[in-house]
Design a protein around this motif. Structure first.
Motif, PDB file in Angstrom:
ATOM      1  N   SER A   5      -5.976  -1.432  18.207  1.00  0.00           N
ATOM      2  CA  SER A   5      -4.819  -0.953  17.440  1.00  0.00           C
ATOM      3  C   SER A   5      -3.964  -2.137  17.022  1.00  0.00           C
ATOM      4  CB  SER A   5      -3.967   0.019  18.278  1.00  0.00           C
ATOM      5  OG  SER A   5      -3.330  -0.661  19.345  1.00  0.00           O
ATOM      6  N   TYR A   6      -3.177  -1.900  15.987  1.00  0.00           N
ATOM      7  CA  TYR A   6      -2.143  -2.878  15.641  1.00  0.00           C
ATOM      8  C   TYR A   6      -0.830  -2.145  15.412  1.00  0.00           C
ATOM      9  CZ  TYR A   6      -3.265  -1.702  10.701  1.00  0.00           C
ATOM     10  OH  TYR A   6      -3.489  -1.062   9.510  1.00  0.00           O
ATOM     11  N   SER A   7       0.265  -2.844  15.688  1.00  0.00           N
ATOM     12  CA  SER A   7       1.596  -2.285  15.514  1.00  0.00           C
ATOM     13  C   SER A   7       2.350  -3.159  14.522  1.00  0.00           C
ATOM     14  CB  SER A   7       2.332  -2.248  16.863  1.00  0.00           C
ATOM     15  OG  SER A   7       3.680  -1.859  16.704  1.00  0.00           O
ATOM     16  N   ILE A   8       2.882  -2.532  13.454  1.00  0.00           N
ATOM     17  CA  ILE A   8       3.560  -3.273  12.393  1.00  0.00           C
ATOM     18  C   ILE A   8       4.750  -2.462  11.890  1.00  0.00           C
ATOM     19  CG2 ILE A   8       1.451  -4.428  11.622  1.00  0.00           C
ATOM     20  CD1 ILE A   8       1.309  -2.425   9.322  1.00  0.00           C
ATOM     21  N   PRO A   9       5.703  -3.112  11.229  1.00  0.00           N
ATOM     22  CA  PRO A   9       6.760  -2.341  10.556  1.00  0.00           C
ATOM     23  C   PRO A   9       6.160  -1.551   9.390  1.00  0.00           C
ATOM     24  CG  PRO A   9       7.356  -4.668  10.770  1.00  0.00           C
ATOM     25  CD  PRO A   9       5.916  -4.563  11.110  1.00  0.00           C
ATOM     26  N   ASP A  10       6.718  -0.387   9.136  1.00  0.00           N
ATOM     27  CA  ASP A  10       6.252   0.398   7.998  1.00  0.00           C
ATOM     28  C   ASP A  10       6.494  -0.378   6.704  1.00  0.00           C
ATOM     29  OD1 ASP A  10       5.136   2.411   6.612  1.00  0.00           O
ATOM     30  OD2 ASP A  10       6.736   3.877   6.925  1.00  0.00           O
ATOM     31  N   GLY A  11       5.570  -0.242   5.756  1.00  0.00           N
ATOM     32  CA  GLY A  11       5.676  -0.977   4.505  1.00  0.00           C
ATOM     33  C   GLY A  11       6.841  -0.514   3.658  1.00  0.00           C
ATOM     34  N   ILE A  67      10.322  -1.853  -6.690  1.00  0.00           N
ATOM     35  CA  ILE A  67      10.491  -1.324  -8.043  1.00  0.00           C
ATOM     36  C   ILE A  67      10.328  -2.495  -8.992  1.00  0.00           C
ATOM     37  CG2 ILE A  67      12.045  -0.190  -9.669  1.00  0.00           C
ATOM     38  CD1 ILE A  67      13.362   1.204  -7.319  1.00  0.00           C
ATOM     39  N   TYR A  68       9.208  -2.491  -9.724  1.00  0.00           N
ATOM     40  CA  TYR A  68       8.893  -3.608 -10.620  1.00  0.00           C
ATOM     41  C   TYR A  68       8.918  -3.110 -12.062  1.00  0.00           C
ATOM     42  CZ  TYR A  68       6.387  -7.482 -12.773  1.00  0.00           C
ATOM     43  OH  TYR A  68       6.037  -8.538 -13.573  1.00  0.00           O
ATOM     44  N   ARG A  69       9.935  -3.544 -12.812  1.00  0.00           N
ATOM     45  CA  ARG A  69      10.096  -3.154 -14.215  1.00  0.00           C
ATOM     46  C   ARG A  69      10.046  -1.639 -14.381  1.00  0.00           C
ATOM     47  NH1 ARG A  69       6.433  -7.685 -17.467  1.00  0.00           N
ATOM     48  NH2 ARG A  69       7.607  -9.523 -16.734  1.00  0.00           N
ATOM     49  N   GLY A  70      10.759  -0.930 -13.516  1.00  0.00           N
ATOM     50  CA  GLY A  70      10.838   0.523 -13.579  1.00  0.00           C
ATOM     51  C   GLY A  70       9.654   1.243 -12.964  1.00  0.00           C
ATOM     52  N   LEU A  71       8.666   0.490 -12.450  1.00  0.00           N
ATOM     53  CA  LEU A  71       7.469   1.086 -11.849  1.00  0.00           C
ATOM     54  C   LEU A  71       7.607   1.090 -10.329  1.00  0.00           C
ATOM     55  CD1 LEU A  71       4.518   2.110 -12.335  1.00  0.00           C
ATOM     56  CD2 LEU A  71       3.793  -0.270 -12.024  1.00  0.00           C
ATOM     57  N   ASP A  72       7.400   2.261  -9.700  1.00  0.00           N
ATOM     58  CA  ASP A  72       7.450   2.365  -8.243  1.00  0.00           C
ATOM     59  C   ASP A  72       6.147   1.835  -7.656  1.00  0.00           C
ATOM     60  OD1 ASP A  72       9.973   3.505  -8.200  1.00  0.00           O
ATOM     61  OD2 ASP A  72       9.191   5.542  -8.408  1.00  0.00           O
ATOM     62  N   VAL A  73       6.252   0.830  -6.793  1.00  0.00           N
ATOM     63  CA  VAL A  73       5.095   0.220  -6.156  1.00  0.00           C
ATOM     64  C   VAL A  73       5.237   0.417  -4.647  1.00  0.00           C
ATOM     65  CG1 VAL A  73       3.727  -1.879  -5.898  1.00  0.00           C
ATOM     66  CG2 VAL A  73       5.044  -1.500  -7.993  1.00  0.00           C
ATOM     67  N   TYR A  74       4.292   1.136  -4.034  1.00  0.00           N
ATOM     68  CA  TYR A  74       4.389   1.476  -2.617  1.00  0.00           C
ATOM     69  C   TYR A  74       3.430   0.605  -1.808  1.00  0.00           C
ATOM     70  CZ  TYR A  74       6.816   5.629  -4.335  1.00  0.00           C
ATOM     71  OH  TYR A  74       7.686   6.482  -4.946  1.00  0.00           O
ATOM     72  N   PHE A  75       3.973  -0.040  -0.775  1.00  0.00           N
ATOM     73  CA  PHE A  75       3.178  -0.912   0.081  1.00  0.00           C
ATOM     74  C   PHE A  75       3.045  -0.342   1.494  1.00  0.00           C
ATOM     75  CE2 PHE A  75       4.948  -4.135  -2.980  1.00  0.00           C
ATOM     76  CZ  PHE A  75       3.751  -4.397  -3.613  1.00  0.00           C
ATOM     77  N   ASN A  76       3.017   0.968   1.614  1.00  0.00           N
ATOM     78  CA  ASN A  76       2.873   1.573   2.931  1.00  0.00           C
ATOM     79  C   ASN A  76       1.406   1.611   3.352  1.00  0.00           C
ATOM     80  OD1 ASN A  76       2.704   3.490   0.723  1.00  0.00           O
ATOM     81  ND2 ASN A  76       2.261   5.016   2.270  1.00  0.00           N
ATOM     82  N   ASP A  77       1.167   1.655   4.656  1.00  0.00           N
ATOM     83  CA  ASP A  77      -0.188   1.756   5.205  1.00  0.00           C
ATOM     84  C   ASP A  77      -0.574   3.237   5.202  1.00  0.00           C
ATOM     85  OD1 ASP A  77      -2.561   1.601   6.595  1.00  0.00           O
ATOM     86  OD2 ASP A  77      -1.831   0.101   8.004  1.00  0.00           O
ATOM     87  N   TYR A  83      -1.475   0.018  -3.763  1.00  0.00           N
ATOM     88  CA  TYR A  83      -2.206   0.728  -2.716  1.00  0.00           C
ATOM     89  C   TYR A  83      -3.009  -0.214  -1.822  1.00  0.00           C
ATOM     90  CZ  TYR A  83      -5.462   3.872  -0.402  1.00  0.00           C
ATOM     91  OH  TYR A  83      -6.195   4.534   0.551  1.00  0.00           O
ATOM     92  N   ASP A  84      -3.562  -1.283  -2.381  1.00  0.00           N
ATOM     93  CA  ASP A  84      -4.425  -2.164  -1.599  1.00  0.00           C
ATOM     94  C   ASP A  84      -3.673  -2.925  -0.510  1.00  0.00           C
ATOM     95  OD1 ASP A  84      -6.580  -1.422  -3.067  1.00  0.00           O
ATOM     96  OD2 ASP A  84      -6.713  -3.249  -4.259  1.00  0.00           O
ATOM     97  N   TYR A  85      -2.370  -3.027  -0.628  1.00  0.00           N
ATOM     98  CA  TYR A  85      -1.616  -3.924   0.248  1.00  0.00           C
ATOM     99  C   TYR A  85      -0.616  -3.172   1.131  1.00  0.00           C
ATOM    100  CZ  TYR A  85      -3.368  -7.929  -2.379  1.00  0.00           C
ATOM    101  OH  TYR A  85      -4.177  -8.881  -2.950  1.00  0.00           O
ATOM    102  N   VAL A  86      -0.344  -3.763   2.297  1.00  0.00           N
ATOM    103  CA  VAL A  86       0.808  -3.394   3.116  1.00  0.00           C
ATOM    104  C   VAL A  86       1.798  -4.544   2.952  1.00  0.00           C
ATOM    105  CG1 VAL A  86       1.645  -2.761   5.393  1.00  0.00           C
ATOM    106  CG2 VAL A  86      -0.708  -2.205   4.736  1.00  0.00           C
ATOM    107  N   SER A  97      -3.558  -7.438   2.980  1.00  0.00           N
ATOM    108  CA  SER A  97      -4.506  -6.337   2.782  1.00  0.00           C
ATOM    109  C   SER A  97      -5.562  -6.273   3.880  1.00  0.00           C
ATOM    110  CB  SER A  97      -5.204  -6.455   1.425  1.00  0.00           C
ATOM    111  OG  SER A  97      -6.145  -7.509   1.422  1.00  0.00           O
ATOM    112  N   GLU A  98      -5.750  -7.349   4.634  1.00  0.00           N
ATOM    113  CA  GLU A  98      -6.786  -7.330   5.683  1.00  0.00           C
ATOM    114  C   GLU A  98      -6.446  -8.385   6.730  1.00  0.00           C
ATOM    115  OE1 GLU A  98     -10.540  -5.413   6.786  1.00  0.00           O
ATOM    116  OE2 GLU A  98      -9.020  -5.026   5.272  1.00  0.00           O
ATOM    117  N   VAL A  99      -6.716  -8.047   7.988  1.00  0.00           N
ATOM    118  CA  VAL A  99      -6.555  -8.998   9.089  1.00  0.00           C
ATOM    119  C   VAL A  99      -7.806  -8.906   9.950  1.00  0.00           C
ATOM    120  CG1 VAL A  99      -5.214  -9.697  11.101  1.00  0.00           C
ATOM    121  CG2 VAL A  99      -4.050  -8.760   9.098  1.00  0.00           C
ATOM    122  N   ALA A 100      -8.448 -10.041  10.236  1.00  0.00           N
ATOM    123  CA  ALA A 100      -9.676 -10.047  11.032  1.00  0.00           C
ATOM    124  C   ALA A 100      -9.612 -11.191  12.031  1.00  0.00           C
ATOM    125  CB  ALA A 100     -10.896 -10.194  10.131  1.00  0.00           C
ATOM    126  N   PHE A 101     -10.319 -11.027  13.148  1.00  0.00           N
ATOM    127  CA  PHE A 101     -10.274 -12.005  14.231  1.00  0.00           C
ATOM    128  C   PHE A 101     -11.675 -12.519  14.545  1.00  0.00           C
ATOM    129  CE2 PHE A 101      -6.455  -9.522  14.687  1.00  0.00           C
ATOM    130  CZ  PHE A 101      -5.493 -10.455  15.080  1.00  0.00           C
TER     131      PHE A 101
END
Length: 863
Positions: A193-199, A203-213, A253-256, A358-362
Motif C-alpha cells: 500500500s501507499y499513503s499520499i495526500p489526495d490530489g 483550472i487551466y484556461r477555464g478547463l477543470d483538470v483533476y489530479f485525483n487518484d 487523468y493519468d497523473y496524481v 503517474s507511476e512509482v516503482a521500487f
C-alpha cells in the motif's frame, strides 16, 4: 557454444528479475495456473457448492474443450444478486492481474449453465477485501453467453492481489456454474500500500483538470491510506497532462498531482508499506515536467526507512538534475543506498507550483542480515525474545536454494529445446520441400496411417504443445474467444519427412529470421518478399530503373512544427504518432492531392525510431524511407518528409481524417432498398449508412493500390481493413499501422513465441510454409473484401478459435474438400462471391487472380 550463451543470458535475466519492478500491463498477461494445474486444489475454495461434483476445485478453465463437464456451481442463491456466493483463488503471493477468463459448464451439450454477469473482489492479505470497478466506476462484468466459449475480459485498471473472488450475479432464471482463469504476472515490487495526500484540482484556461487518484482501492479522506491505485497501475502519463492514455477520460487523468500553495510545508509526503523487510536499491518516479504550465519534477526527495515500529533518524537525500529545456515526462531514479526496510517515507519537495506523478516503482531484493558493520549500521527495534536474524536467514536460504534449483531446471530445459529445434527444423524443411511436389496429395493418402503414431510420439517428446505459462494473451477488445489448444502438428508433416530428397528448403510455421526478430514485429508496408528460388527470406531483386527520374531525396522537416495529437500505436523499435504539421504544404509535391491542402496545419502520421534501437533497426528504418520515398500512387499512403538530422529518426506520412477503414465501417449500416427514400436530413439524424456500390468502390481503390505495389514486385504481407485509411468522399489509401496499434492486438497470433502473424488474413502456404508472395496478398485481399462487405462487424472466422483457423489451413493442404471458407456476406452478389472471393482463396497459388484481374472484375461489377 550457443547453449552456453543462452545459459548465461538466462542466468542474467533471472538475476535481473530479482530487482525488476516496473510492470507493463501489455506484456504481463500470462495464465497464472488454473488451467495448467499450477494452482493447487487446496488453493481454490468457494462459499458453497451445488454438489460434490461441482466443488470449487472443478472451477478451472477447460481449454481442451472436452466433454465440458465439471465446474464450480454454488448452492441455490438466496440473495437477489447472489453476492454472497463466490469462487476464491489463492495465488500464494502478490500478483499483478490484468485479465480474467470465464467459461460455463455444458456437459457435452446436455447443460446450459454459465454466469452471464459477475463481480470481482480481491485482497492482498486475506482480511481486507476490495470490490473491483473499472475506470468509470462500473463493477459488474459481462460474462458468458453460452456454456462452452471462453470469454476474456481486460481488467482496467489491473489489480494487485493475492486472493481473488469471482462472484456471479444472477436473476435466478438459470443455474450458475463457472470456470475461471487469471492472467498476469508476479508483483515483484512487494508494495502492499501507499499513503499520499489526495490530489488537487487545477483550472487551466477555464478547463477543470483533476489530479485525483481515481482508482485508489484504500480509504479515502483528506489523505489516501491502506491502498494502491494509479501510481502502481503500469500506465505512464503523457508529456501533455491535458491528454490521457485512456480514451474518454478527463484531463489530468493519468497523473496524481498537488499544488504547492495547498501544502504549506513545501513537500508531498508519501508512505510506502511492503510485504516484508527488503533491501532497496532505488526508486523510480515518473514525473511530468511541463514547466510552461507551472509543472516541474521534484526538487529534492528525502526518504526515511522503517523496519520495526520507529522511523530511522538518518534519511537518504536525492536531488535530481534540473531540466529547463525538455518538457517531456520522464522517470527519475532515486538512489536508496541499499537500505533495508519494510516501509519507506519519502518527502518530495516542490520546485514549481505543481508536481505531478503517474507511476512509482521500487528496485529491491530480500534483505539478508549478518554481523558485519554494514548490516548493523541501521538497527531496527525488535520485540524481546524475537530474533529476526534466524528467521530471515532461514527464509532466504530456502529461497536461494529454490532459485538455484529453478535455474538448473531451466538451463537443462533450454539445452533440450535447443537440440530439439535443430532436429525439428531439419524435419520441417524437408516437409516443406515435399509440399511443393504436385504428387504429394495422392502419396500422403497412402502414408497417413503408417506415420500417425510416429507423429504423436514426436509431438509429445518435442514439447510442441504449449505450456500456457509462456503464452501471452492479447485480446481484440474487451472479450474474444480463447484458443482451445495450441496448434496440433499435421500428421502429414511428420509423414513426409521419411521420403524426401534434396530440393529447395523453406522455413515452416513462419519461423523468425536469422536475428531472431519475428517477421511481424513491425508490419511495414514494404515488407520485401521472399525470393521464390531462395532457401531463406530475402529481398527480391527489384528493378530500380522503375524509379528512374524520381526524386529519392526526402526533405528535412522542422521538428518544432509538429504538434502531438495522440499515439496511434507502438512496435518493437518505435512508435506511430498522430500529429499536426504546420507548413507542410511547402513540402508537398505538385502531383500530391491531399486533404487540408491550405494554410491550416495538416494531419500526418509520424513514425519514430527509438533512440536505443540497434544498428539493424536503424538501417531497416532508413531503407524503408528510401523505398517509400519512391512510391507514387493515389491509393498508397505517401511519405511526405523526414526528420533524420538528429535522434529520434522520424518519417512523416499522410494520415486521413476518417481514420482506419475497420473502425470507419464498424460505425456504418448498409443502405438497403427500403432506405433509398430517406432524406439526407433523416440520415444525418439517424445511423450513418453506406451503399453497396460505395463499398465496392472502396475495394476497387484497394485493388488499384495493390496492383501498383505488385507491379513493383512488392509484397505487403499484412493487407486488411485495419491497414487502410479513409479520407473525404470515401478515398482509401493503403498503410501499415495495424500491427503497432493495441486496438488490433487480437488480430495477430503468436506461434510458440517466435512469430506474430495475422493468421485470419493469411494464405495456407504463408502459415504452414512461411511463404509470402503476391498470391498470398491476393488471398488477404479476398478476406479484406469480405470485411468490407460485412462492415467489419465480426472478425474473419469468428466462429473458429485461432488454433482451429490454423488447423483449417491443414485442410487446404490435404485438399479433400473439408476446408472452411468465409461465408458469403448478405449483401454480396453470387457472382462476386463465387467468381472473385473464392478465387482469391484457391489452394493453388498460381490459379489465383492477379490484382490487375481483380481490379478489372470489380470495375465491371460496378457497371
Amino acid at each position: 557454444m550457443k547453449v552456453q550463451q543462452i545459459s548465461h543470458h538466462v542466468v542474467f535475466i533471472l538475476l535481473a528479475a530479482a530487482v525488476r519492478s516496473q510492470v507493463n500491463p501489455e506484456i504481463c498477461r500470462y495464465p497464472l495456473g488454473m488451467t495448467s494445474g499450477q494452482i493447487q486444489d487446496e488453493d481454490i475454495s468457494a462459499s458453497s457448492q451445488w454438489s460434490e461434483s461441482t466443488a470449487a476445485r472443478f472451477g478451472r478453465l477447460d481449454l481442451d474443450n472436452g466433454d465440458g463437464d465439471g465446474a464450480w456451481c454454488p448452492d441455490i442463491m438466496s440473495e437477489p444478486d447472489g453476492l454472497k456466493e463466490y469462487l476464491q483463488v489463492d495465488l500464494r503471493s502478490l500478483h499483478f492481474i490484468t485479465l480474467v477468463g470465464t467459461q460455463g459448464r455444458h456437459a457435452d451439450g446436455m447443460g446450459n449453465e454459465f454466469a452471464q454477469r459477475y463481480r470481482i473482489m480481491y485482497s492482498r492479505d486475506g482480511s481486507e477485501w476490495v470490490g473491483w470497478h473499472d475506470r468509470k466506476g462500473r463493477q459488474v462484468i459481462e460474462g458468458n453467453r453460452n456454456a462452452y466459449d471462453v470469454v476474456l475480459k481486460d481488467l482496467e485498471p489491473p489489480i494487485i492481489a493475492r486472493f481473488v473472488r469471482f462472484m456471479p450475479v444472477t436473476d435466478h432464471s438459470m443455474i450458475v456454474c463457472m470456470r475461471v482463469e487469471l492472467y498476469g504476472c508476479e508483483w515483484l515490487d512487494g508494495l502492499m500500500s501507499y499513503s499520499i495526500p489526495d490530489g488537487h484540482q487545477m483550472i487551466y484556461r477555464g478547463l477543470d483538470v483533476y489530479f485525483n487518484d481515481s482508482v485508489y482501492d484504500g480509504a479515502s479522506a483528506d489523505r489516501l491510506t491502506k491502498g494502491l491505485g494509479q501510481l502502481t497501475d503500469g500506465t505512464w502519463g503523457l508529456d501533455d497532462f491535458l491528454h490521457s492514455h485512456i480514451y474518454a477520460m478527463w484531463p489530468g487523468y493519468d497523473y496524481v498531482g498537488w499544488n504547492n500553495k495547498s501544502l504549506p510545508k513545501g513537500y508531498v509526503e508519501m508512505i510506502f508499506e511492503f510485504d516484508h523487510v527488503r533491501n532497496f536499491t532505488s526508486m523510480k518516479v515518473h514525473c511530468n515536467n511541463m514547466f510552461s504550465r507551472g509543472v516541474r519534477m521534484f526538487r529534492q526527495a528525502t526518504c526515511y526507512f522503517r523496519s520495526g515500529s520507529d522511523w530511522e533518524a538518518d534519511p537518504v537525500t536525492f536531488r535530481p538534475t534540473v531540466d529547463r529545456t525538455s518538457q517531456s515526462a520522464r522517470f527519475v531514479t532515486v538512489s536508496l543506498g541499499d537500505r533495508t526496510a519494510s516501509a519507506i517515507k519519502c518527502r518530495f519537495h516542490f520546485s514549481d507550483v505543481w508536481m505531478l506523478f503517474s507511476e512509482v516503482a521500487f528496485q529491491s531484493g530480500s534483505a539478508v542480515y549478518n554481523t558485519s558493520p554494514t548490516a548493523t549500521k541501521h538497527p531496527t527495534n525488535t520485540p524481546p525474545g524475537d530474533d529476526p536474524t534466524h528467521k530471515l536467514d532461514d527464509s532466504n536460504t530456502r529461497i536461494l536454494i529454490g532459485c538455484l534449483v529453478a535455474i538448473i531446471a531451466i538451463l537443462l530445459a533450454i539445452i533440450v529445446i535447443t537440440l530439439w529445434r535443430q532436429v525439428w527444423q531439419k524435419m520441417l524443411e524437408k516437409a516443406s520441400r515435399r509440399l511443393l511436389d504436385d504428387e504429394l496429395t495422392a502419396r500422403l493418402a497412402v502414408q497417413t496411417q503408417a506415420f500417425s503414431s510416429h507423429h504423436s510420439s514426436l509431438s509429445s517428446e518435442s514439447g510442441f504443445t504449449s505450456n500456457f505459462t509462456y503464452e501471452r494473451i492479447f485480446p481484440l477488445c474487451s472479450d474474444y474467444q480463447e484458443p482451445s489448444r495450441l496448434i496440433r502438428k499435421l500428421p502429414e508433416f511428420a509423414q513426409s519427412t521419411e521420403h524426401l530428397g534434396p530440393s529447395t528448403s523453406c522455413r515452416a510455421l513462419a519461423a523468425s529470421g536469422a536475428d531472431g526478430a519475428p517477421h511481424y514485429a513491425e508490419a511495414d508496408i514494404i515488407s520485401l518478399q521472399e525470393s521464390s528460388d531462395s532457401s531463406t527470406y530475402s529481398i527480391t531483386a527489384v528493378d530500380m530503373t522503375l524509379f528512374a527520374g524520381t526524386d529519392s531525396s526526402m526533405r528535412e522537416f522542422p521538428r518544432h512544427k509538429l504538434t502531438f495529437k495522440e499515439k496511434l500505436g507502438e512496435g518493437q523499435f518505435g512508435e506511430v504518432h498522430l500529429c499536426e504539421a504546420e507548413g507542410m504544404q511547402d513540402f508537398l509535391d505538385e502531383d500530391l492531392s491531399i486533404e487540408g491542402n491550405d494554410e491550416s496545419p495538416l494531419l500526418v502520421a509520424v513514425k519514430t525510431l527509438r533512440e536505443d534501437a540497434n544498428k539493424n533497426a536503424r538501417n531497416d528504418f532508413l531503407k524503408e524511407i528510401r523505398i517509400m520515398s519512391r512510391l507514387r500512387d493515389p491509393n498508397i499512403v505517401r511519405l511526405l518528409a523526414v526528420c533524420v538530422d538528429t535522434d529520434p529518426l522520424c518519417m512523416i506520412t499522410e494520415y486521413m481524417e476518417n481514420g482506419d477503414l475497420n473502425q470507419f465501417l464498424c460505425n456504418l449500416r448498409l443502405k438497403e432498398a427500403a432506405d433509398e427514400d430517406k432524406t439526407e436530413q433523416e440520415e444525418k439524424e439517424g445511423e450513418s449508412m453506406v451503399s453497396y456500390s460505395k463499398l465496392i468502390g472502396m475495394a476497387v481503390q484497394i485493388a488499384s493500390g495493390m496492383k501498383y505495389l505488385s507491379s513493383l514486385n512488392f509484397v505487403h504481407r499484412d493487407l486488411a481493413t485495419r491497414n487502410c485509411l479513409v479520407g473525404k468522399n470515401y478515398t482509401i489509401k493503403i498503410a501499415d499501422f495495424g500491427m503497432s496499434r493495441n486496438l488490433y492486438r487480437g488480430d495477430y497470433y503468436r506461434i510458440q513465441g517466435r512469430a506474430v502473424l495475422p493468421i485470419r488474413w493469411m494464405s495456407w502456404e504463408s502459415i504452414l510454409l512461411g511463404k509470402f508472395t503476391m498470391a498470398s496478398d491476393v488471398w488477404a485481399f479476398g478476406v479484406t473484401l469480405w470485411e468490407i462487405l460485412t462492415l467489419c462487424k465480426k472478425q474473419p472466422y469468428s466462429q473458429l478459435s485461432d488454433e482451429q483457423v490454423i488447423e483449417n489451413t491443414g485442410e487446404y493442404f490435404r485438399d479433400q474438400g473439408k476446408q472452411v471458407y468465409l461465408p458469403k456476406p448478405p449483401c454480396c452478389p453470387d457472382r462476386v462471391y463465387n467468381d472473385l472471393m473464392l478465387s482469391c482463396w484457391r489452394r493453388n497459388a498460381k490459379q489465383r487472380p492477379s490484382f490487375q484481374e481483380i481490379h478489372t472484375q470489380l470495375m465491371e461489377s460496378l457497371a
